[in-house]
Design an enzyme around this catalytic site. Sequence first.
Site, PDB file in Angstrom:
ATOM      1  N   GLU A   2      13.559  -0.330   1.379  1.00  0.00           N
ATOM      2  CA  GLU A   2      13.959   0.890   2.097  1.00  0.00           C
ATOM      3  C   GLU A   2      14.409   0.559   3.521  1.00  0.00           C
ATOM      4  OE1 GLU A   2      11.821   4.901   1.692  1.00  0.00           O
ATOM      5  OE2 GLU A   2      11.168   4.217   3.667  1.00  0.00           O
ATOM      6  N   TYR A   7       3.493   2.638 -14.113  1.00  0.00           N
ATOM      7  CA  TYR A   7       4.456   3.686 -13.762  1.00  0.00           C
ATOM      8  C   TYR A   7       5.183   4.224 -14.997  1.00  0.00           C
ATOM      9  CZ  TYR A   7       3.985   3.043  -8.693  1.00  0.00           C
ATOM     10  OH  TYR A   7       3.521   3.000  -7.406  1.00  0.00           O
ATOM     11  N   VAL A  14       7.786   0.240 -14.570  1.00  0.00           N
ATOM     12  CA  VAL A  14       7.108  -1.021 -14.884  1.00  0.00           C
ATOM     13  C   VAL A  14       5.606  -0.824 -14.712  1.00  0.00           C
ATOM     14  CG1 VAL A  14       6.707  -3.337 -13.945  1.00  0.00           C
ATOM     15  CG2 VAL A  14       9.046  -2.556 -14.377  1.00  0.00           C
ATOM     16  N   GLY A  15       4.829  -1.481 -15.569  1.00  0.00           N
ATOM     17  CA  GLY A  15       3.363  -1.392 -15.479  1.00  0.00           C
ATOM     18  C   GLY A  15       2.923   0.044 -15.715  1.00  0.00           C
ATOM     19  N   HIS A  20      15.154  11.309   4.452  1.00  0.00           N
ATOM     20  CA  HIS A  20      13.737  11.204   4.090  1.00  0.00           C
ATOM     21  C   HIS A  20      12.990  12.483   4.478  1.00  0.00           C
ATOM     22  CE1 HIS A  20       9.660   9.678   3.820  1.00  0.00           C
ATOM     23  NE2 HIS A  20      10.107   8.553   3.305  1.00  0.00           N
ATOM     24  N   TYR A  75      10.927  12.796   7.894  1.00  0.00           N
ATOM     25  CA  TYR A  75      11.474  12.575   9.248  1.00  0.00           C
ATOM     26  C   TYR A  75      12.640  13.486   9.600  1.00  0.00           C
ATOM     27  CZ  TYR A  75       8.585   8.498   8.738  1.00  0.00           C
ATOM     28  OH  TYR A  75       7.505   7.682   8.528  1.00  0.00           O
TER      29      TYR A  75
HETATM   30  C1  UD2 Z   1       8.985   4.525  -1.069  1.00  0.00           C
HETATM   31  C2  UD2 Z   1      10.347   4.853  -1.662  1.00  0.00           C
HETATM   32  C3  UD2 Z   1      10.663   3.810  -2.722  1.00  0.00           C
HETATM   33  C4  UD2 Z   1      10.662   2.415  -2.124  1.00  0.00           C
HETATM   34  C5  UD2 Z   1       9.317   2.154  -1.453  1.00  0.00           C
HETATM   35  C6  UD2 Z   1       9.362   0.840  -0.690  1.00  0.00           C
HETATM   36  C7  UD2 Z   1      10.760   7.264  -1.631  1.00  0.00           C
HETATM   37  C8  UD2 Z   1      10.446   8.568  -2.259  1.00  0.00           C
HETATM   38  N1  UD2 Z   1      10.249   6.187  -2.251  1.00  0.00           N
HETATM   39  O1  UD2 Z   1       8.119   4.852  -2.158  1.00  0.00           O
HETATM   40  O2  UD2 Z   1      11.916   4.056  -3.310  1.00  0.00           O
HETATM   41  O3  UD2 Z   1      11.738   2.275  -1.221  1.00  0.00           O
HETATM   42  O4  UD2 Z   1       8.982   3.207  -0.534  1.00  0.00           O
HETATM   43  O5  UD2 Z   1       8.261   0.716   0.149  1.00  0.00           O
HETATM   44  O6  UD2 Z   1      11.491   7.214  -0.669  1.00  0.00           O
HETATM   45  N2  UD2 Z   1       7.611   0.796  -9.491  1.00  0.00           N
HETATM   46  C9  UD2 Z   1       7.196   0.538 -10.805  1.00  0.00           C
HETATM   47  N3  UD2 Z   1       5.992  -0.054 -11.005  1.00  0.00           N
HETATM   48  C10 UD2 Z   1       5.159  -0.408  -9.981  1.00  0.00           C
HETATM   49  C11 UD2 Z   1       5.582  -0.150  -8.663  1.00  0.00           C
HETATM   50  C12 UD2 Z   1       6.794   0.477  -8.447  1.00  0.00           C
HETATM   51  O7  UD2 Z   1       7.908   0.837 -11.760  1.00  0.00           O
HETATM   52  O8  UD2 Z   1       4.067  -0.939 -10.254  1.00  0.00           O
HETATM   53  C13 UD2 Z   1       8.944   1.417  -9.271  1.00  0.00           C
HETATM   54  C14 UD2 Z   1       8.951   2.908  -9.633  1.00  0.00           C
HETATM   55  O9  UD2 Z   1      10.240   3.263 -10.070  1.00  0.00           O
HETATM   56  C15 UD2 Z   1       8.635   3.577  -8.309  1.00  0.00           C
HETATM   57  C16 UD2 Z   1       9.400   2.660  -7.348  1.00  0.00           C
HETATM   58  O10 UD2 Z   1       9.269   1.343  -7.887  1.00  0.00           O
HETATM   59  O11 UD2 Z   1       9.058   4.926  -8.301  1.00  0.00           O
HETATM   60  C17 UD2 Z   1       8.927   2.664  -5.890  1.00  0.00           C
HETATM   61  O12 UD2 Z   1       7.514   2.445  -5.829  1.00  0.00           O
HETATM   62  P1  UD2 Z   1       6.572   3.561  -5.219  1.00  0.00           P
HETATM   63  O13 UD2 Z   1       7.023   4.895  -5.693  1.00  0.00           O
HETATM   64  O14 UD2 Z   1       5.162   3.233  -5.453  1.00  0.00           O
HETATM   65  O15 UD2 Z   1       6.901   3.409  -3.685  1.00  0.00           O
HETATM   66  P2  UD2 Z   1       6.671   4.483  -2.475  1.00  0.00           P
HETATM   67  O16 UD2 Z   1       5.984   5.698  -2.983  1.00  0.00           O
HETATM   68  O17 UD2 Z   1       6.061   3.788  -1.328  1.00  0.00           O
END
Ligand code: UD2
Length: 319
Positions: free
Chosen positions: A265, A86, A83-84, A193, A196
């Site tokens: 998560e 990504y 989305v957006g 993860h 950890y």
């Molecule tokens: C962690 C987790 C993620 C989620 C998140 C919650 C891992 C590797 N990743 O990643 O699964 O639990 O923490 O805090 O464990 N997305 C979009 N558009 C956006 C924002 C998010 O499509 O604008 C989707 C996309 O599939 C992305 C996912 O949501 O991969 C999770 O977002 P993130 O990757 O930015 O989150 P992150 O890196 O904190």
Amino acid sequence: MLAIVHSCSTEVDNSRKAPDLSSPIASEHLRYKKPSAVSGRTNVVAITPWLAPIVWEGTFDSALLDAIYAPRDITVAVTVTAVGKYIRFLKDFLETAEQHFFVGFKVHYYVFTDQPDQIPAVKMAAGRQLFVRQAANAKRWQDISAARFKGIANLIDTELRDGADYVFCLDVDSKFHAHWGTESLGQLVAVIHPGYYNLQLQFSQLPYERRPESKAVMSADEGDFYYAGGAFGGEPSSVHHMLSMCNDNFEQDARRGIEAAWGEESHLNQFFWFNKPTKLLSPEYQWQDMQAKGTPEVKIIRFSGIIKDYADIRPGWEG
Ligand code: UD2
């Protein structure tokens, strides 16, 4: 709900056959190097206290596992949200999945997006198809990430219960680098993860949600492993149960103005504490490019999250 089927290079028979367990596996496919009951990986733990395997390189034989699963003619569904901004990560995700993820098996990709016209054309092998499902954008990245649970639960309800044998739910800002296959299959599968797995931390130091006001609360002496939100899976009905429970708890929190420490998560981790996963995947299956390339334990990186510019891509990013 929008349903666009992207054609792939070869005609695919969509009708799923019931597994034919009566057909014998040719014995030559079952032969492999004699296993040992007393030697193997020594620097990692390959089984949990509740007797679920932890999958590491060196603990399984891919050819043997494929020979066991191939006669069942399984279909593996993958859900991924783009989305957006990504959406820019989707091409690499799909292209590398075609190289490494369940190669030789039927794979159905379900892409949730707000930009169906931006889905990249990726050549797919026979038996592999991509389906697009509409997802809403939101002002905060946390809401987009959390909304995945409800969307995937709906997808399982409406399509995957009869349409797939297994489902994996993965982050899009990631790439596959090496084999990910039948060794990962199980009823309920969690990934340890990468941040950890090797720290001598007490439960109280793991980043579970601690506030009693949140439905995701874990007390200081509770916990198993800390699991990644970016990769999990299993049989559709089990994954559906997990997603529904986590989503209910997430929504109850939201109604009371609480957001757990790591969003969905945190809820996932609490669910797995009460409902132990039947198989764990080592951090080989969810690495982060920002970490060192390899460690004595992690000999191979199969799937990893790329380094991203949060300020550029995340809506509502406050640092
Ligand atoms: C962690 C987790 C993620 C989620 C998140 C919650 C891992 C590797 N990743 O990643 O699964 O639990 O923490 O805090 O464990 N997305 C979009 N558009 C956006 C924002 C998010 O499509 O604008 C989707 C996309 O599939 C992305 C996912 O949501 O991969 C999770 O977002 P993130 O990757 O930015 O989150 P992150 O890196 O904190």
